[in-house]
Design a protein around this motif. Structure first.
Motif, PDB file in Angstrom:
ATOM      1  N   ASN A   8     -13.630 -16.758  -3.313  1.00  0.00           N
ATOM      2  CA  ASN A   8     -13.396 -16.521  -4.738  1.00  0.00           C
ATOM      3  C   ASN A   8     -13.423 -15.051  -5.132  1.00  0.00           C
ATOM      4  OD1 ASN A   8     -13.115 -19.287  -5.360  1.00  0.00           O
ATOM      5  ND2 ASN A   8     -15.350 -19.518  -5.479  1.00  0.00           N
ATOM      6  N   LYS A   9     -12.978 -14.197  -4.222  1.00  0.00           N
ATOM      7  CA  LYS A   9     -12.869 -12.780  -4.534  1.00  0.00           C
ATOM      8  C   LYS A   9     -11.402 -12.405  -4.604  1.00  0.00           C
ATOM      9  CE  LYS A   9     -17.228 -11.444  -2.330  1.00  0.00           C
ATOM     10  NZ  LYS A   9     -17.838 -10.686  -1.219  1.00  0.00           N
ATOM     11  N   PHE A  10     -11.014 -11.682  -5.661  1.00  0.00           N
ATOM     12  CA  PHE A  10      -9.639 -11.247  -5.788  1.00  0.00           C
ATOM     13  C   PHE A  10      -9.346 -10.137  -4.779  1.00  0.00           C
ATOM     14  CE2 PHE A  10     -10.134 -13.186  -9.988  1.00  0.00           C
ATOM     15  CZ  PHE A  10      -8.976 -13.960 -10.024  1.00  0.00           C
ATOM     16  N   MET A  11      -8.173 -10.201  -4.151  1.00  0.00           N
ATOM     17  CA  MET A  11      -7.762  -9.206  -3.169  1.00  0.00           C
ATOM     18  C   MET A  11      -6.521  -8.494  -3.681  1.00  0.00           C
ATOM     19  SD  MET A  11      -9.855  -9.603  -0.521  1.00  0.00           S
ATOM     20  CE  MET A  11      -8.970  -8.935   0.873  1.00  0.00           C
ATOM     21  N   GLU A  12      -6.466  -7.190  -3.533  1.00  0.00           N
ATOM     22  CA  GLU A  12      -5.285  -6.430  -3.946  1.00  0.00           C
ATOM     23  C   GLU A  12      -5.157  -5.184  -3.089  1.00  0.00           C
ATOM     24  OE1 GLU A  12      -3.078  -4.944  -8.043  1.00  0.00           O
ATOM     25  OE2 GLU A  12      -5.170  -5.552  -8.083  1.00  0.00           O
ATOM     26  N   ARG A  13      -3.915  -4.710  -2.923  1.00  0.00           N
ATOM     27  CA  ARG A  13      -3.654  -3.479  -2.185  1.00  0.00           C
ATOM     28  C   ARG A  13      -3.661  -2.308  -3.151  1.00  0.00           C
ATOM     29  NH1 ARG A  13       1.095  -2.741  -0.599  1.00  0.00           N
ATOM     30  NH2 ARG A  13       0.866  -1.666   1.388  1.00  0.00           N
ATOM     31  N   GLY A  14      -3.951  -1.133  -2.604  1.00  0.00           N
ATOM     32  CA  GLY A  14      -3.913   0.058  -3.421  1.00  0.00           C
ATOM     33  C   GLY A  14      -3.962   1.307  -2.565  1.00  0.00           C
ATOM     34  N   THR A  15      -3.819   2.452  -3.205  1.00  0.00           N
ATOM     35  CA  THR A  15      -3.850   3.754  -2.528  1.00  0.00           C
ATOM     36  C   THR A  15      -5.084   4.524  -2.957  1.00  0.00           C
ATOM     37  OG1 THR A  15      -1.423   3.836  -2.495  1.00  0.00           O
ATOM     38  CG2 THR A  15      -2.601   5.907  -2.143  1.00  0.00           C
ATOM     39  N   VAL A  16      -5.813   5.060  -1.987  1.00  0.00           N
ATOM     40  CA  VAL A  16      -6.991   5.868  -2.293  1.00  0.00           C
ATOM     41  C   VAL A  16      -6.524   7.208  -2.863  1.00  0.00           C
ATOM     42  CG1 VAL A  16      -9.053   6.992  -1.381  1.00  0.00           C
ATOM     43  CG2 VAL A  16      -8.336   4.767  -0.474  1.00  0.00           C
ATOM     44  N   ILE A  17      -6.940   7.537  -4.073  1.00  0.00           N
ATOM     45  CA  ILE A  17      -6.507   8.785  -4.699  1.00  0.00           C
ATOM     46  C   ILE A  17      -7.648   9.784  -4.863  1.00  0.00           C
ATOM     47  CG2 ILE A  17      -4.617   7.631  -5.914  1.00  0.00           C
ATOM     48  CD1 ILE A  17      -6.312   7.964  -8.501  1.00  0.00           C
ATOM     49  N   LYS A  18      -8.877   9.337  -4.600  1.00  0.00           N
ATOM     50  CA  LYS A  18     -10.010  10.250  -4.712  1.00  0.00           C
ATOM     51  C   LYS A  18     -11.135   9.769  -3.818  1.00  0.00           C
ATOM     52  CE  LYS A  18     -13.018  12.388  -8.234  1.00  0.00           C
ATOM     53  NZ  LYS A  18     -13.300  12.446  -9.696  1.00  0.00           N
ATOM     54  N   SER A  19     -11.753  10.718  -3.118  1.00  0.00           N
ATOM     55  CA  SER A  19     -12.866  10.382  -2.233  1.00  0.00           C
ATOM     56  C   SER A  19     -14.009  11.347  -2.497  1.00  0.00           C
ATOM     57  CB  SER A  19     -12.438  10.484  -0.765  1.00  0.00           C
ATOM     58  OG  SER A  19     -13.556  10.487   0.093  1.00  0.00           O
ATOM     59  N   THR A  20     -15.190  10.799  -2.791  1.00  0.00           N
ATOM     60  CA  THR A  20     -16.368  11.637  -2.990  1.00  0.00           C
ATOM     61  C   THR A  20     -17.360  11.484  -1.839  1.00  0.00           C
ATOM     62  OG1 THR A  20     -17.598   9.945  -4.207  1.00  0.00           O
ATOM     63  CG2 THR A  20     -16.142  11.380  -5.479  1.00  0.00           C
ATOM     64  N   GLY A  21     -16.997  10.685  -0.843  1.00  0.00           N
ATOM     65  CA  GLY A  21     -17.882  10.469   0.294  1.00  0.00           C
ATOM     66  C   GLY A  21     -18.608   9.150   0.225  1.00  0.00           C
ATOM     67  N   SER A  22     -18.956   8.727  -0.966  1.00  0.00           N
ATOM     68  CA  SER A  22     -19.623   7.432  -1.121  1.00  0.00           C
ATOM     69  C   SER A  22     -18.834   6.496  -2.040  1.00  0.00           C
ATOM     70  CB  SER A  22     -21.044   7.629  -1.680  1.00  0.00           C
ATOM     71  OG  SER A  22     -21.005   8.344  -2.896  1.00  0.00           O
ATOM     72  N   TRP A  23     -18.154   7.076  -3.028  1.00  0.00           N
ATOM     73  CA  TRP A  23     -17.298   6.312  -3.926  1.00  0.00           C
ATOM     74  C   TRP A  23     -15.846   6.712  -3.715  1.00  0.00           C
ATOM     75  CZ3 TRP A  23     -18.399   2.263  -7.025  1.00  0.00           C
ATOM     76  CH2 TRP A  23     -19.754   2.000  -7.303  1.00  0.00           C
ATOM     77  N   TYR A  24     -14.958   5.773  -3.914  1.00  0.00           N
ATOM     78  CA  TYR A  24     -13.525   6.016  -3.763  1.00  0.00           C
ATOM     79  C   TYR A  24     -12.809   5.464  -4.994  1.00  0.00           C
ATOM     80  CZ  TYR A  24     -15.022   6.535   1.061  1.00  0.00           C
ATOM     81  OH  TYR A  24     -15.681   6.923   2.200  1.00  0.00           O
ATOM     82  N   VAL A  25     -11.842   6.230  -5.495  1.00  0.00           N
ATOM     83  CA  VAL A  25     -11.002   5.740  -6.581  1.00  0.00           C
ATOM     84  C   VAL A  25      -9.692   5.272  -5.966  1.00  0.00           C
ATOM     85  CG1 VAL A  25      -9.829   6.293  -8.741  1.00  0.00           C
ATOM     86  CG2 VAL A  25     -12.064   7.312  -8.238  1.00  0.00           C
ATOM     87  N   VAL A  26      -9.324   4.021  -6.249  1.00  0.00           N
ATOM     88  CA  VAL A  26      -8.121   3.418  -5.684  1.00  0.00           C
ATOM     89  C   VAL A  26      -7.151   3.092  -6.811  1.00  0.00           C
ATOM     90  CG1 VAL A  26      -7.197   1.474  -4.355  1.00  0.00           C
ATOM     91  CG2 VAL A  26      -9.438   2.448  -3.755  1.00  0.00           C
ATOM     92  N   ARG A  27      -5.897   3.547  -6.670  1.00  0.00           N
ATOM     93  CA  ARG A  27      -4.851   3.172  -7.612  1.00  0.00           C
ATOM     94  C   ARG A  27      -4.228   1.883  -7.115  1.00  0.00           C
ATOM     95  NH1 ARG A  27      -1.706   7.251  -7.158  1.00  0.00           N
ATOM     96  NH2 ARG A  27      -0.209   6.237  -5.803  1.00  0.00           N
ATOM     97  N   LEU A  28      -4.526   0.771  -7.796  1.00  0.00           N
ATOM     98  CA  LEU A  28      -4.037  -0.531  -7.377  1.00  0.00           C
ATOM     99  C   LEU A  28      -2.548  -0.654  -7.670  1.00  0.00           C
ATOM    100  CD1 LEU A  28      -7.036  -2.660  -8.704  1.00  0.00           C
ATOM    101  CD2 LEU A  28      -6.648  -1.834  -6.372  1.00  0.00           C
ATOM    102  N   GLU A  29      -1.918  -1.659  -7.062  1.00  0.00           N
ATOM    103  CA  GLU A  29      -0.465  -1.804  -7.200  1.00  0.00           C
ATOM    104  C   GLU A  29      -0.036  -2.086  -8.632  1.00  0.00           C
ATOM    105  OE1 GLU A  29       0.446  -4.760  -4.200  1.00  0.00           O
ATOM    106  OE2 GLU A  29       1.133  -3.180  -2.835  1.00  0.00           O
ATOM    107  N   ASN A  30      -0.952  -2.618  -9.446  1.00  0.00           N
ATOM    108  CA  ASN A  30      -0.605  -2.857 -10.859  1.00  0.00           C
ATOM    109  C   ASN A  30      -0.839  -1.623 -11.725  1.00  0.00           C
ATOM    110  OD1 ASN A  30      -3.376  -2.700 -11.132  1.00  0.00           O
ATOM    111  ND2 ASN A  30      -3.679  -4.867 -11.637  1.00  0.00           N
ATOM    112  N   GLY A  31      -1.231  -0.488 -11.072  1.00  0.00           N
ATOM    113  CA  GLY A  31      -1.423   0.759 -11.791  1.00  0.00           C
ATOM    114  C   GLY A  31      -2.848   1.008 -12.243  1.00  0.00           C
ATOM    115  N   ARG A  32      -3.702  -0.005 -12.176  1.00  0.00           N
ATOM    116  CA  ARG A  32      -5.088   0.161 -12.609  1.00  0.00           C
ATOM    117  C   ARG A  32      -5.881   0.974 -11.596  1.00  0.00           C
ATOM    118  NH1 ARG A  32      -9.865  -2.832 -12.194  1.00  0.00           N
ATOM    119  NH2 ARG A  32      -8.838  -4.392 -10.885  1.00  0.00           N
ATOM    120  N   LEU A  33      -6.842   1.749 -12.070  1.00  0.00           N
ATOM    121  CA  LEU A  33      -7.723   2.514 -11.197  1.00  0.00           C
ATOM    122  C   LEU A  33      -9.024   1.750 -11.004  1.00  0.00           C
ATOM    123  CD1 LEU A  33      -7.261   6.148 -12.562  1.00  0.00           C
ATOM    124  CD2 LEU A  33      -6.017   4.999 -10.733  1.00  0.00           C
TER     125      LEU A  33
END
Length: 315
Positions: A8-33
Motif C-alpha cells: 500500500n505504498k505509492f511508487m513513482e519515478r523521478g529525477t534527483v535535483i538536489k542532494s544534501t547528503g542525507s536528504w534528497y529533493v526529487v522532481r517526480l514525473e507529475n512535476g511535484r517536488l
C-alpha cells in the motif's frame, strides 16, 4: 505514473535535483517536488561512494504515511566521479545522466593546473561525456595570462575540446555559453573560487546563487556551493551546479586503459612497435616520439605520467 504496491505504498519515478547528503529533493514525473530519504544502503558497480544517490539520478520513490523513500536507482547512462588523491578508495559522484560538462577554469585568481584539467577530461572521456572548457575571469588577466590562455586553448582545441574565454564582469561570451546550455542537461564543475556561481547567475539571473570573494592571502576560493543541485534554465535545459573541488583523483580506471582517455595519445599509439606499449620507455614508441617533436603537448603527457604513477600505487 503512480502505482500501488503490495504494501500500500505509492511508487513513482523521478529525477534527483538536489542532494544534501542525507536528504534528497526529487522532481517526480507529475512535476511535484518530494523530499526523500534513501532506503537501506545503495551500491553502484561495487564502488563505495560518499553519495550513493547523485543529482541527475532517475529513482523510484515510495510514498507512505511515513514520508518519501528512494527505494531504487535506474541504471546511469554516465556519471562524473572523483576520489581523493591519497590512497583512499573513497569516491564521490559529482553528477549523473548528463549530456555535457562545462569545466570552469582560470589561468589566474586562482590558477587551475593542467593536471587538474586533464584528469577531469580523462574521467569524462571514460564515460563519453563531451566537455567544454570555459576560461573565466578574462577581466583579471594581464598580458602574460592572455598569452597562456592562447597557448592552452590551442592545445585543447587541437584535440577536440572547445574553449571559450568569458567574463562575468564584462559579459564577454556569456551569450555563447548560454547557447551551449540551451535544451541540454549540463554539469558545471571546477576548482573552488573559479566563479561557477557567478557564471550561473550571469546566465540565469533569477537563481541568485551565493558567491564569495577570493582570498587575497591564498588566491583561492571558499566553498559557496555545499551540495549539488539541478536548476531549470528559462531558455530550456538544466544546469547542475556542483561544489568547488580542490583536487581530482581518478577512480574506476585501469592503468593500461589510461592512454585510451587521452585522444591524441590513443590515436598515436596505433603506430607504436608494441601493441601493449605503456608509452613510458619502450623502444619504437610513437607517443614518445610525438612528445619529443611537440606533436603531443608536454603538459598533457606529464598529466598522463602522473595518472600512470598514481594508478601504479594500487597494484
Amino acid at each position: 505514473m503512480l502505482s500501488l504496491s503490495e504494501n500500500n505504498k505509492f511508487m513513482e519515478r523521478g529525477t534527483v535535483i538536489k542532494s544534501t547528503g542525507s536528504w534528497y529533493v526529487v522532481r517526480l514525473e507529475n512535476g511535484r517536488l518530494a523530499e526523500c530519504r534513501i532506503r537501506g544502503k545503495f551500491r553502484m558497480d561495487g564502488i563505495r561512494t560518499t553519495n550513493p544517490v547523485a543529482v541527475g539520478d532517475i529513482v523510484r520513490v515510495e510514498e507512505s504515511q511515513d514520508g518519501c523513500l528512494i527505494s531504487g536507482i535506474e541504471p546511469r547512462k554516465n556519471y562524473i566521479i572523483r576520489k581523493s588523491t591519497n590512497l583512499s578508495k573513497e569516491a564521490h559522484i559529482l553528477a549523473s545522466n548528463v549530456e555535457q560538462a562545462l569545466l570552469i577554469v582560470t589561468i589566474n585568481h586562482p590558477v587551475t593546473s593542467t593536471v587538474f584539467i586533464d584528469r577531469f577530461l580523462a574521467s569524462a572521456e571514460a564515460y563519453n561525456i563531451p566537455v567544454v572548457l570555459v576560461f573565466n575571469k578574462l577581466d583579471l588577466y594581464d598580458e602574460e595570462d592572455r598569452a597562456m590562455l592562447g597557448g592552452l586553448s590551442a592545445i585543447y582545441e587541437k584535440i577536440g575540446y572547445p574553449c571559450y574565454g568569458v567574463s562575468t564582469l564584462t559579459g564577454e561570451n556569456i551569450p555563447v555559453i548560454s547557447g551551449l546550455l540551451r535544451n541540454k542537461v549540463s554539469v558545471l564543475s571546477g576548482l573552488s573560487g573559479v566563479g561557477k556561481s557567478s557564471l550561473i547567475n550571469k546566465i540565469e539571473p533569477g537563481l541568485k546563487l551565493k558567491t564569495a570573494v577570493i582570498s587575497d592571502a591564498h588566491d583561492s576560493g571558499k566553498h559557496t556551493t555545499t551540495f549539488a543541485e539541478m536548476f531549470p534554465l528559462s531558455e530550456g535545459g538544466y544546469i547542475i551546479d556542483t561544489p568547488g573541488i580542490r583536487s581530482f583523483g581518478m577512480i574506476d580506471m585501469k592503468r593500461e586503459e589510461i592512454s585510451h582517455y587521452f585522444p591524441e595519445i590513443f590515436a598515436e599509439a596505433k603506430k607504436c612497435r608494441f601493441y601493449n606499449c605503456t608509452h613510458l620507455h619502450e623502444p619504437g614508441c610513437a607517443v614518445l616520439a610525438a612528445v619529443e617533436n611537440d606533436e603531443i603537448s608536454g603538459s598533457r603527457y606529464a598529466s598522463y605520467l602522473s595518472m600512470m604513477e598514481e594508478e601504479g600505487k594500487y597494484r
